[in-house]
Design an enzyme around this catalytic site. Structure first.
Site, PDB file in Angstrom:
ATOM      1  CD1 TRP A 138      -2.442  -1.881   1.005  1.00 22.09           C
ATOM      2  CD2 TRP A 138      -2.694  -0.447  -0.349  1.00 22.09           C
ATOM      3  NE1 TRP A 138      -3.391  -2.820   0.699  1.00 22.09           N
ATOM      4  CE2 TRP A 138      -4.171  -1.526   0.167  1.00 22.09           C
ATOM      5  CE3 TRP A 138      -2.923   0.780  -0.903  1.00 22.09           C
ATOM      6  CZ2 TRP A 138      -5.185  -2.094  -1.033  1.00 22.09           C
ATOM      7  CZ3 TRP A 138      -4.205   0.657  -1.881  1.00 22.09           C
ATOM      8  CH2 TRP A 138      -5.439  -1.245  -1.671  1.00 22.09           C
TER       9      TRP A 138
ATOM     10  CG  ASP B  33      -3.330   4.642   4.526  1.00 26.17           C
ATOM     11  OD1 ASP B  33      -3.919   3.723   5.721  1.00 26.17           O
ATOM     12  OD2 ASP B  33      -3.035   3.707   3.439  1.00 26.17           O
TER      13      ASP B  33
ATOM     14  CE  LYS C 176      -8.696  -1.551   5.258  1.00 22.86           C
ATOM     15  NZ  LYS C 176      -9.371  -2.823   4.230  1.00 22.86           N
TER      16      LYS C 176
END
Lengths: 372, 372
Positions: free
Chosen positions: B113, B183, B207
């Site tokens: 990511w 992030d 999430k």
């Protein structure tokens, strides 16, 4: 399917411009179908977007929408996160193509939302205003016919229905080879729509589709060839169209809800039947305004009046707050006009039954008797 | 609150990386609270975003989150449409400031990511990689300490928890005057988080927060002064912070769901208690892996192992498909590793009870007895 008591016809009618009323049948289904765990141990909201279960939901929603709108085969249907305002930037970011000489953008100025769209686009290119209001009162959409858009314009944008101003185009313009782009947010699925007249159509969900936070984009395949170099990946139509379930995690809950709304629309008889019902609702309200002897007025010219967002005023504006208080007490909510234009507004999206408009019209007559 | 039968502890455990399992208590509340019409004739999903009812939901969610994370007063909490990938572009669009000499951006490369984030940022500025993996096996997060970020970098970005690679930073680096941006998507609210170490934190909702299609941004007020000239308005932190309910229609349903999750976290005892529970779950699974005599292996170095996304492999990879089939049959779903790294992954977000991890560990032992 069992109906929860609170899903029976309500004595309170919500005329909000968006987010707004959903169909009773969708509300009744949504709670259980989205939040109850299935045999796979997951509720709809808990399922991964890359799994087979969500893929079926996505494909099903896409096919239902394509059938409802009779989307031609050379168009792609995308469900993207965010609202129409994200598309205000995504459209120029995707469609400008300097290498092919497409360096400017054309807009029609029909009111509040088209101006907002122009503001956003002006960050990326010179904006040419190719059409505007014919006059102030009565208000009307720009005259259609041939708009003669300069050939260096990447597209020509119009706002099919102005939610704030309460006006809608009665016909589409001819823009020659320059693709026509429509922000159809507040009239989407309220009536049949000839997709083939447009290069691109977008509509945020919080009117006739359902939940805020998702926007439908319908784009002609040839426009996916444009470079879109400045577009964030989730904004890039080409990437989104190439990726089965989206470049990024799509708004799965919103897509599932949209699918339920599309199914409900088919059960209602499709968009022709829905349009006829919307016509009856709007006619009832506009007639009440026009036959009030000037107590109520509608500022938009008859042929350009929106069936979705009925804008009207009390000729004596000092009565507006009294009207809103009385309406609220009578179970008629969210009738205040947008702050930019004042007055009153009743949004009559697909999920508003004729009974709600009947209740409003009755209240208007009663208010006039007491205050007129 | 009555529990629907399907909300009782399920015999099927969903280990998806996102969208993923929600707390039972939130699922039980959500259906009724979001889709049943109230005395105002509107369900939560039908209420206008500018109305008092939604404002209360928004303020409440913001305050609950600020309390949970002990967000300092000089930070603003935003709930924005879209996912973390939208922020991959929004961060450079907002924070670059050429007039002040901030023309480049710094990133730490910790895995899948962070690489995706760099790709997006490279559209807007030169990307400097200031830290990377120490070695291939065992995997670890970049070493922290002093990262010596060039002063012409607008910010320094790290991925606090790599969802695909299964690794997390055990400590934060020092980037001097250059604001650190995280992030935090896949570890957000899984443990206390020292917001004051960061200029900006973002986390997409699917999430530990709830529904896909919404991202939390926590931004230090001084960073709102940067010009953000290229940012689409819905991406602009300054505009979003200045506007009470958002520049554009916010994802109202997702925000309401997030507020329910924040309330559940407080009911669980807050983030310290949640972190302890997460530690127990992760320890149980990593111990099972480490004590399998090499039948299962975890590729990440112990101090860098994610408690949220436990990545592991069968040393004999030819058994992986058998494992997945058997696990599915035993009610343990979505354990396949990301396609980029293969193997297995169990996501143990806040809503996964210890019982689910217990069931997984039992299955792993049984599978090893049969196949080992």
């Amino acid at each position: 399917m069992t109906l929860h008591p609170s899903h029976r016809v309500s004595a309170v009618w919500n005329f909000a411009a968006g987010p707004s009323r959903l169909p009773d049948a969708v509300l009744a289904r949504a709670g259980a179908e989205l939040f109850d765990r299935g045999a796979d141990g997951a509720a709809a909201i808990e399922r991964p977007f890359s799994g087979a279960a969500f893929r079926r939901v996505l494909d099903d929603a896409r096919e239902r929408l394509a059938r409802l709108l009779a989307v031609p085969d050379n168009y792609r249907v995308l469900f993207l996160a965010g609202g129409a305002m994200h598309q205000f930037s995504a459209v120029p970011m995707n469609l400008l193509d300097p290498a092919r000489g497409l360096t400017r953008v054309a807009y029609a100025d029909s009111g509040y939302w088209s101006k907002r769209a122009m503001q956003e686009a002006s960050r990326y290119a010179q904006v040419i205003v190719v059409a505007g209001h014919a006059g102030e009162r009565p208000l009307s959409a720009p005259a259609t016919g041939d708009w003669r858009v300069p050939p260096d314009c990447a597209y020509c944008h119009l706002t099919a229905n102005e939610t704030v101003d309460g006006l809608a185009y009665p016909a589409w313009p001819d823009t020659g080879d320059v693709p026509l782009v429509a922000d159809a947010t507040s009239c989407f699925l309220g009536a049949p729509f000839d997709v083939s007249r447009f290069g691109l159509i977008y509509a945020s969900a919080q009117k006739n589709i359902g939940p805020a936070g998702m926007t439908v984009v319908i784009v002609r395949e040839d426009l996916l060839q444009r470079p879109a170099r400045a577009a964030p990946s989730p904004f890039c139509y080409r990437l989104q169209a190439a990726s089965e379930a989206g470049v990024n995690t799509p708004p799965t809950l919103a897509i599932q809800l949209a699918g339920m709304v599309f199914e409900w629309l088919a059960d209602c008889g499709g968009l022709t039947a829905v349009a006829a019902a919307n016509r009856r609702k709007a006619d009832l309200l506009y007639s009440a305004i026009d036959s009030s002897g000037g107590f109520y007025t509608a500022p938009v010219a008859p042929g350009h009046r929106s069936t979705m967002n009925v804008r009207f005023h009390l000729t004596d504006d000092s009565l507006t707050e009294h009207f809103l208080l009385g309406a609220e007490a009578a179970g008629l909510t969210h009738l205040r006009g947008h702050r930019q234009v004042g007055g009153l507004r009743a949004s009559l999206y697909n999920a508003m039954p004729l009974a709600g408009v009947g209740a409003l019209v009755d209240f208007m007559a009663e208010f006039q008797r007491r205050r007129g």
